[in-house]
Design a protein around this motif. Structure first.
Motif, PDB file in Angstrom:
ATOM      1  N   THR A  48       0.835  -1.208   0.000  1.00  0.00           N
ATOM      2  CA  THR A  48       0.000   0.000   0.000  1.00  0.00           C
ATOM      3  C   THR A  48       0.866   1.252   0.000  1.00  0.00           C
ATOM      4  OG1 THR A  48      -1.790  -1.147   1.158  1.00  0.00           O
ATOM      5  CG2 THR A  48      -1.775   1.257   1.260  1.00  0.00           C
ATOM      6  N   ARG A  49       1.917   1.249   0.814  1.00  0.00           N
ATOM      7  CA  ARG A  49       2.797   2.428   0.874  1.00  0.00           C
ATOM      8  C   ARG A  49       3.478   2.665  -0.467  1.00  0.00           C
ATOM      9  NH1 ARG A  49       8.203   3.346   3.277  1.00  0.00           N
ATOM     10  NH2 ARG A  49       8.274   1.104   3.693  1.00  0.00           N
ATOM     11  N   ALA A  50       3.907   1.593  -1.128  1.00  0.00           N
ATOM     12  CA  ALA A  50       4.570   1.739  -2.431  1.00  0.00           C
ATOM     13  C   ALA A  50       3.596   2.288  -3.476  1.00  0.00           C
ATOM     14  CB  ALA A  50       5.129   0.396  -2.890  1.00  0.00           C
ATOM     15  N   ARG A  51       2.336   1.830  -3.458  1.00  0.00           N
ATOM     16  CA  ARG A  51       1.350   2.347  -4.411  1.00  0.00           C
ATOM     17  C   ARG A  51       1.113   3.830  -4.194  1.00  0.00           C
ATOM     18  NH1 ARG A  51      -1.722  -2.322  -2.559  1.00  0.00           N
ATOM     19  NH2 ARG A  51      -1.044  -4.107  -3.808  1.00  0.00           N
ATOM     20  N   ARG A  52       0.970   4.224  -2.944  1.00  0.00           N
ATOM     21  CA  ARG A  52       0.714   5.638  -2.652  1.00  0.00           C
ATOM     22  C   ARG A  52       1.903   6.506  -3.044  1.00  0.00           C
ATOM     23  NH1 ARG A  52      -2.158   4.829   3.310  1.00  0.00           N
ATOM     24  NH2 ARG A  52      -4.164   4.036   2.501  1.00  0.00           N
ATOM     25  N   ILE A  53       3.105   6.010  -2.775  1.00  0.00           N
ATOM     26  CA  ILE A  53       4.301   6.767  -3.161  1.00  0.00           C
ATOM     27  C   ILE A  53       4.382   6.863  -4.681  1.00  0.00           C
ATOM     28  CG2 ILE A  53       6.826   6.721  -3.208  1.00  0.00           C
ATOM     29  CD1 ILE A  53       6.761   5.546  -0.404  1.00  0.00           C
ATOM     30  N   GLY A  54       4.132   5.741  -5.374  1.00  0.00           N
ATOM     31  CA  GLY A  54       4.198   5.740  -6.838  1.00  0.00           C
ATOM     32  C   GLY A  54       3.200   6.691  -7.458  1.00  0.00           C
ATOM     33  N   ILE A  55       1.959   6.681  -6.973  1.00  0.00           N
ATOM     34  CA  ILE A  55       0.946   7.582  -7.514  1.00  0.00           C
ATOM     35  C   ILE A  55       1.225   9.019  -7.100  1.00  0.00           C
ATOM     36  CG2 ILE A  55      -1.526   8.126  -7.485  1.00  0.00           C
ATOM     37  CD1 ILE A  55      -2.042   5.126  -7.122  1.00  0.00           C
ATOM     38  N   GLY A  56       1.733   9.209  -5.883  1.00  0.00           N
ATOM     39  CA  GLY A  56       2.115  10.558  -5.457  1.00  0.00           C
ATOM     40  C   GLY A  56       3.227  11.135  -6.323  1.00  0.00           C
ATOM     41  N   LEU A  57       4.198  10.294  -6.675  1.00  0.00           N
ATOM     42  CA  LEU A  57       5.269  10.743  -7.571  1.00  0.00           C
ATOM     43  C   LEU A  57       4.716  11.113  -8.940  1.00  0.00           C
ATOM     44  CD1 LEU A  57       8.079   8.156  -6.704  1.00  0.00           C
ATOM     45  CD2 LEU A  57       8.082  10.604  -6.186  1.00  0.00           C
ATOM     46  N   ALA A  58       3.711  10.349  -9.399  1.00  0.00           N
ATOM     47  CA  ALA A  58       3.081  10.674 -10.685  1.00  0.00           C
ATOM     48  C   ALA A  58       2.444  12.058 -10.636  1.00  0.00           C
ATOM     49  CB  ALA A  58       2.040   9.616 -11.038  1.00  0.00           C
ATOM     50  N   LEU A  59       1.778  12.367  -9.523  1.00  0.00           N
ATOM     51  CA  LEU A  59       1.152  13.690  -9.379  1.00  0.00           C
ATOM     52  C   LEU A  59       2.210  14.784  -9.340  1.00  0.00           C
ATOM     53  CD1 LEU A  59      -1.260  15.523  -8.880  1.00  0.00           C
ATOM     54  CD2 LEU A  59      -1.085  14.989  -6.437  1.00  0.00           C
ATOM     55  N   ILE A  60       3.266  14.576  -8.560  1.00  0.00           N
ATOM     56  CA  ILE A  60       4.320  15.582  -8.444  1.00  0.00           C
ATOM     57  C   ILE A  60       4.986  15.834  -9.788  1.00  0.00           C
ATOM     58  CG2 ILE A  60       6.584  16.061  -7.416  1.00  0.00           C
ATOM     59  CD1 ILE A  60       5.614  14.554  -4.921  1.00  0.00           C
ATOM     60  N   LEU A  61       5.280  14.755 -10.511  1.00  0.00           N
ATOM     61  CA  LEU A  61       5.915  14.900 -11.820  1.00  0.00           C
ATOM     62  C   LEU A  61       5.017  15.665 -12.792  1.00  0.00           C
ATOM     63  CD1 LEU A  61       7.634  11.443 -12.385  1.00  0.00           C
ATOM     64  CD2 LEU A  61       8.752  13.660 -12.287  1.00  0.00           C
ATOM     65  N   GLY A 130      13.084  -0.193  -2.700  1.00  0.00           N
ATOM     66  CA  GLY A 130      13.751   0.874  -3.445  1.00  0.00           C
ATOM     67  C   GLY A 130      13.745   0.618  -4.942  1.00  0.00           C
ATOM     68  N   ALA A 131      13.954  -0.661  -5.343  1.00  0.00           N
ATOM     69  CA  ALA A 131      13.937  -0.990  -6.772  1.00  0.00           C
ATOM     70  C   ALA A 131      12.555  -0.763  -7.359  1.00  0.00           C
ATOM     71  CB  ALA A 131      14.369  -2.448  -6.969  1.00  0.00           C
ATOM     72  N   ALA A 132      11.520  -1.113  -6.604  1.00  0.00           N
ATOM     73  CA  ALA A 132      10.148  -0.912  -7.092  1.00  0.00           C
ATOM     74  C   ALA A 132       9.854   0.569  -7.290  1.00  0.00           C
ATOM     75  CB  ALA A 132       9.150  -1.528  -6.111  1.00  0.00           C
ATOM     76  N   ILE A 133      10.212   1.384  -6.317  1.00  0.00           N
ATOM     77  CA  ILE A 133       9.962   2.824  -6.422  1.00  0.00           C
ATOM     78  C   ILE A 133      10.755   3.418  -7.583  1.00  0.00           C
ATOM     79  CG2 ILE A 133      10.207   5.049  -5.262  1.00  0.00           C
ATOM     80  CD1 ILE A 133       7.953   3.306  -4.202  1.00  0.00           C
ATOM     81  N   GLY A 134      11.990   2.954  -7.780  1.00  0.00           N
ATOM     82  CA  GLY A 134      12.798   3.458  -8.891  1.00  0.00           C
ATOM     83  C   GLY A 134      12.172   3.141 -10.240  1.00  0.00           C
ATOM     84  N   GLN A 135      11.680   1.913 -10.403  1.00  0.00           N
ATOM     85  CA  GLN A 135      11.046   1.535 -11.670  1.00  0.00           C
ATOM     86  C   GLN A 135       9.734   2.282 -11.875  1.00  0.00           C
ATOM     87  OE1 GLN A 135      10.898  -2.739 -12.368  1.00  0.00           O
ATOM     88  NE2 GLN A 135      12.752  -3.050 -11.161  1.00  0.00           N
ATOM     89  N   ILE A 136       8.964   2.467 -10.789  1.00  0.00           N
ATOM     90  CA  ILE A 136       7.723   3.237 -10.889  1.00  0.00           C
ATOM     91  C   ILE A 136       8.029   4.675 -11.286  1.00  0.00           C
ATOM     92  CG2 ILE A 136       5.826   4.216  -9.543  1.00  0.00           C
ATOM     93  CD1 ILE A 136       5.782   1.600  -7.942  1.00  0.00           C
ATOM     94  N   LEU A 137       9.069   5.262 -10.692  1.00  0.00           N
ATOM     95  CA  LEU A 137       9.445   6.640 -11.011  1.00  0.00           C
ATOM     96  C   LEU A 137       9.821   6.780 -12.478  1.00  0.00           C
ATOM     97  CD1 LEU A 137      10.039   9.519 -10.077  1.00  0.00           C
ATOM     98  CD2 LEU A 137      12.331   8.768  -9.407  1.00  0.00           C
ATOM     99  N   LEU A 138      10.558   5.796 -13.002  1.00  0.00           N
ATOM    100  CA  LEU A 138      10.963   5.836 -14.411  1.00  0.00           C
ATOM    101  C   LEU A 138       9.751   5.842 -15.331  1.00  0.00           C
ATOM    102  CD1 LEU A 138      13.106   5.698 -16.637  1.00  0.00           C
ATOM    103  CD2 LEU A 138      13.124   3.217 -16.367  1.00  0.00           C
ATOM    104  N   LEU A 139       8.789   4.929 -15.078  1.00  0.00           N
ATOM    105  CA  LEU A 139       7.591   4.887 -15.923  1.00  0.00           C
ATOM    106  C   LEU A 139       6.688   6.081 -15.664  1.00  0.00           C
ATOM    107  CD1 LEU A 139       6.592   2.958 -18.124  1.00  0.00           C
ATOM    108  CD2 LEU A 139       8.590   2.187 -16.855  1.00  0.00           C
TER     109      LEU A 139
END
Length: 256
Positions: A48-61, A130-139
């Motif tokens: 859940t935390r990784a999903r929220r961080i990934g979607i939050g990064l999408a909003l910030i970007l 960390g690897a998951a967040i990095g790959q989510i950030l890239l996409l």
């Protein structure tokens, strides 16, 4: 504030906002599928935390890129040509993102079809946080650039773009948990979703090479495949009681 009130009083602006919100939500489906598949490989307490961080990064970007609209528009300008084919920075980003999606989806399919022995897997998950967040950030970056360029092509009002982006990300945030849970409960859906990612990756590469692909065709194919898989899931659910020795339909017994 006066400018915002003037925009709010124009019916054309509301129509553009509604259209853009729908477009951003549709474009966000690709991002959400990738996030769901990737985070499901994490330990349960981190998903859940990784999903929220990934979607939050999408909003910030997306909001950050909207602040540099003039720069984003310049990304569509050709920077070099190969054999008569001109490439812009947007093209290179799309090609790179498409290749990454192809690599990632193919790797996940191989892992699903031919999994490693249980003793070789890391305890609690097969992917580091960390690897998951990095790959989510890239996409997120790839999909954000495509999303903002699409928004710029539909309206010239940055506040309208921001409202549409925020609305689309909120929808992603609400849909993330149900979609991830659905994928986790239905292993066959994972393979279907990975097939979607391969198709999306090929679409991004084609766009990068200048071959425009109508998104309607892509999403129609995805909807058709999802419909067929829904019928398969229904058929499996109806066959399961018969395999367990329970009648498929049970009701009150009739009196002789």
């Amino acid at each position: 504030m006066t400018d915002l009130l003037q925009l709010a009083s124009q019916p054309a602006v509301w129509a553009a906002l509604a259209t853009l919100v729908v477009m951003e939500v549709v474009l966000g489906i690709d991002n959400l599928i990738f996030i769901s598949i990737l985070t499901n490989k994490l330990p349960a307490d981190q998903q859940t935390r990784a999903r929220r961080i990934g979607i939050g990064l999408a909003l910030i970007l997306r909001l950050g890129l909207l602040g540099t609209v003039a720069f984003i528009v310049q990304l569509t300008e050709p920077v070099f040509a190969v054999l008569g084919q001109a490439f812009s920075w947007r093209d290179l980003i799309l090609i790179g993102g498409g290749l990454f999606l192809l690599w990632k989806a193919t790797k996940e399919i191989h892992h699903t079809v031919d999994p490693e022995p249980e003793t070789d897997r890391p305890t609690g998950g097969s992917l580091g946080f960390g690897a998951a967040i990095g790959q989510i950030l890239l996409l997120d970056l790839v999909f954000s650039v495509d999303s903002i360029i699409t928004a710029v092509g539909m309206t010239e009002h940055v506040p309208v773009m921001m409202v549409a982006v925020v609305a689309a990300v909120v929808v992603m945030l609400v849909a993330a948990e149900p979609l991830s849970a659905f994928i986790a409960r239905n292993p066959s859906v994972v393979m279907l979703a990975l097939g979607f990612l391969i198709m999306i990756g090929m679409t991004l590469i084609a766009e990068g090479f200048g071959a425009h692909v109508q998104k309607g065709y892509v999403y129609t194919a995805m909807a058709f495949s999802a419909g067929v898989e829904s019928l398969n899931m229904l058929a499996r659910r109806r066959r399961r009681p018969a395999r367990d020795g329970v009648p498929a339909s049970t009701g009150p017994a009739r009196r002789a």
